[in-house]
Design a protein around this motif. Structure first.
Motif, short mmCIF file in Angstrom:
data_model
loop_
_atom_site.label_atom_id
_atom_site.label_comp_id
_atom_site.label_asym_id
_atom_site.label_seq_id
_atom_site.Cartn_x
_atom_site.Cartn_y
_atom_site.Cartn_z
N SER A 47 0.83 -1.21 0.00
CA SER A 47 0.00 0.00 0.00
C SER A 47 0.86 1.26 0.00
O SER A 47 0.56 2.24 -0.69
CB SER A 47 -0.92 0.01 1.23
OG SER A 47 -1.82 -1.08 1.17
N MET A 48 1.97 1.21 0.77
CA MET A 48 2.88 2.35 0.82
C MET A 48 3.54 2.56 -0.53
O MET A 48 3.73 3.70 -0.98
CB MET A 48 3.94 2.14 1.90
CG MET A 48 3.36 2.15 3.32
SD MET A 48 4.60 1.80 4.57
CE MET A 48 5.46 3.36 4.65
N ILE A 49 3.90 1.47 -1.22
CA ILE A 49 4.52 1.57 -2.55
C ILE A 49 3.52 2.17 -3.53
O ILE A 49 3.88 2.99 -4.39
CB ILE A 49 5.01 0.19 -3.04
CG1 ILE A 49 6.07 -0.36 -2.09
CG2 ILE A 49 5.53 0.28 -4.46
CD1 ILE A 49 7.26 0.55 -1.85
N ARG A 50 2.25 1.79 -3.41
CA ARG A 50 1.22 2.35 -4.30
C ARG A 50 1.08 3.85 -4.09
O ARG A 50 0.82 4.61 -5.04
CB ARG A 50 -0.12 1.65 -4.07
CG ARG A 50 -0.13 0.21 -4.58
CD ARG A 50 -1.50 -0.42 -4.52
NE ARG A 50 -1.41 -1.87 -4.69
CZ ARG A 50 -1.54 -2.75 -3.72
NH1 ARG A 50 -1.78 -2.34 -2.47
NH2 ARG A 50 -1.43 -4.03 -3.95
N ILE A 51 1.23 4.28 -2.83
CA ILE A 51 1.18 5.73 -2.54
C ILE A 51 2.31 6.45 -3.26
O ILE A 51 2.13 7.51 -3.85
CB ILE A 51 1.26 5.98 -1.01
CG1 ILE A 51 -0.02 5.48 -0.33
CG2 ILE A 51 1.49 7.46 -0.71
CD1 ILE A 51 0.05 5.48 1.18
N ILE A 52 3.53 5.84 -3.21
CA ILE A 52 4.69 6.43 -3.89
C ILE A 52 4.43 6.49 -5.39
O ILE A 52 4.74 7.50 -6.06
CB ILE A 52 5.97 5.61 -3.60
CG1 ILE A 52 6.33 5.73 -2.12
CG2 ILE A 52 7.13 6.09 -4.46
CD1 ILE A 52 7.37 4.75 -1.67
#
Length: 426
Positions: A244-249
């Motif tokens: 999810s954090m990578i998708r935010i990036i």
């Protein structure tokens, strides 16, 4: 065994002593004394022999039990949640069958979806049993059992096993168990599974020590199964948080969408080519996924700037490895990856950042990541330039071998490049 022999030898000893005593009553003193002495000697031998035999039997039994305890203790000391569940349960099964001197049995546990399935079996057709699955309701009665262990006569006639399952098993087995030990894996109020230890004969005796050791194995197994389930649930949750954090990036930097997955795939291929351990391969995969996580702290206008960055802006971008390290250090389960992320922009000649490490001062997995990251970045569109062709990117990698990149890593990368093209990974 020794109790039976004791009962046999003790009456013989007493009888021998009494017989020789009676033989001497009324005879001359010399004869009486000599025969009495002989009688005492014979009966004494019997008595002492009985005691010695019992002591030796107890010593042998103690050593045997002690060896079993030692094996179990060594096994317990190496338990951790990362151990494969089937491997663990197979080991438990081996101990249990050794304790109970049989070669038949099954282990069935509850799965994360609420059903039950056989995960280990001995003496039976594995292909047949592994396809049998149970619904949770089938074993509701186990929650009501007030003991971890039950000795059951003819378990396939027992109401403890659902009728339709009993019918299937009976149709497949040539011999059915005459007597079974049913052990329940219980953690608190939760029933996690069961083990059956089966005998094809009716006359079987179990010592109290055997049953106590079996109870110990059941408790250890229940704790492990519970910990394993918690660990797997936590890992699934943690991995989803990371993704999810990578998708935010990727939402912040539209040009890097899919970059992390591709870098992870390339890094894994290189690691395998280098013959690294399964643990390192798994590690480099997750480092590939999260290596740019520090970009979450870089302003959007810098990440998506269509023109060349200014010197000041580039210095801000260069902070993303240390920002990534800080983020990862907040996650206890990822701390081992933090140094690798910190150093993935170091260069072989020492001109990289953030610490200017040189050569093998740079962690191996960071060196792998550097090649994979650079290659994918060159072959992807960026806000300030179009993607290079694979051939152009390849020439850049070769040109910078020994300068920016570890030559050994470059060689491994070149060896597997054709695989990437075939699998459409680049």
């Amino acid at each position: 065994m020794h109790n039976k022999l004791f009962k046999l030898f003790l009456p013989i000893s007493v009888f021998t002593f009494s017989l020789f005593l009676l033989m001497n009553l009324g005879l001359i003193d010399l004869l009486r004394s000599s025969k009495l002495a002989f009688g005492l000697l014979i009966s004494g031998f019997f008595t002492i022999g009985t005691i010695v035999f019992i002591m030796l039997s107890e010593l042998k039994r103690f050593k045997y039990l002690n060896k079993r305890y030692e094996k179990i203790l060594r096994f317990i000391s190496n338990i951790e949640p990362t151990i494969d569940l089937k491997f663990f349960m197979d080991k438990v099964f081996d101990f249990a069958l050794e304790l109970t001197a049989t070669r038949f049995g099954t282990i069935c546990i509850s799965t994360n979806d609420g059903n039950w399935e056989f995960i280990s079996m001995k003496g039976y057709n594995k292909e047949f049993l592994k396809d049998i699955h149970f619904e949770e309701e089938c074993f509701e009665h186990l929650k009501c059992e007030n003991s971890e262990i039950k000795v059951i006569e003819d378990i396939l006639q027992s109401s403890r096993i659902p009728k339709h399952i009993r019918k299937i098993i009976k149709s497949e087995l040539k011999d059915t168990p005459k007597k079974s030990i049913l052990g329940i894996f219980r953690h608190g109020k939760e029933v996690l599974g069961f083990i059956t230890i089966d005998y094809m004969k009716e006359k079987v005796d179990f010592s109290s020590e055997t049953l106590e050791l079996l109870k110990l194995l059941l408790k250890i197994s229940a704790l492990f199964i519970s910990a394993k389930k918690d660990y797997e649930r936590r890992m699934i949750f943690q991995k989803e948080v990371i993704r999810s954090m990578i998708r935010i990036i990727e939402l912040k930097d539209k040009y890097t969408k899919g970059h992390s997955e591709r870098v992870a795939n390339i890094s894994v291929k290189i690691a395998k080519r280098l013959g690294l351990s399964a643990e390192d391969v798994d590690m480099v995969h997750w480092v590939g996924i999260i290596h740019d996580i520090g970009k979450v702290g870089i302003p959007d206008e810098i990440l998506n700037k269509a023109m060349k960055l200014t010197k000041e802006e580039y210095e801000i971008v260069k902070k993303h490895p240390t920002l990534g390290e800080q983020v990862i250090n907040q996650m206890s389960y990822l701390k081992d990856l933090a140094p690798i992320v910190r150093h993935h922009h170091e260069k072989w000649d020492g001109t990289g950042y953030p610490d200017g490490l040189k050569g093998k001062e740079i962690p191996l997995l960071s060196r792998i990541l550097a090649v994979a990251d650079a290659f994918d970045a060159m072959t992807s569109d960026r806000s300030y330039r179009k993607a290079l062709s694979i051939e152009e990117a390849l020439n850049e990698i070769k040109k910078n071998s020994g300068i920016q990149f570890d030559p050994e890593i470059v060689d491994a990368f070149l060896d597997v490049l054709s695989i990437y093209e075939e699998e459409n990974l680049v």
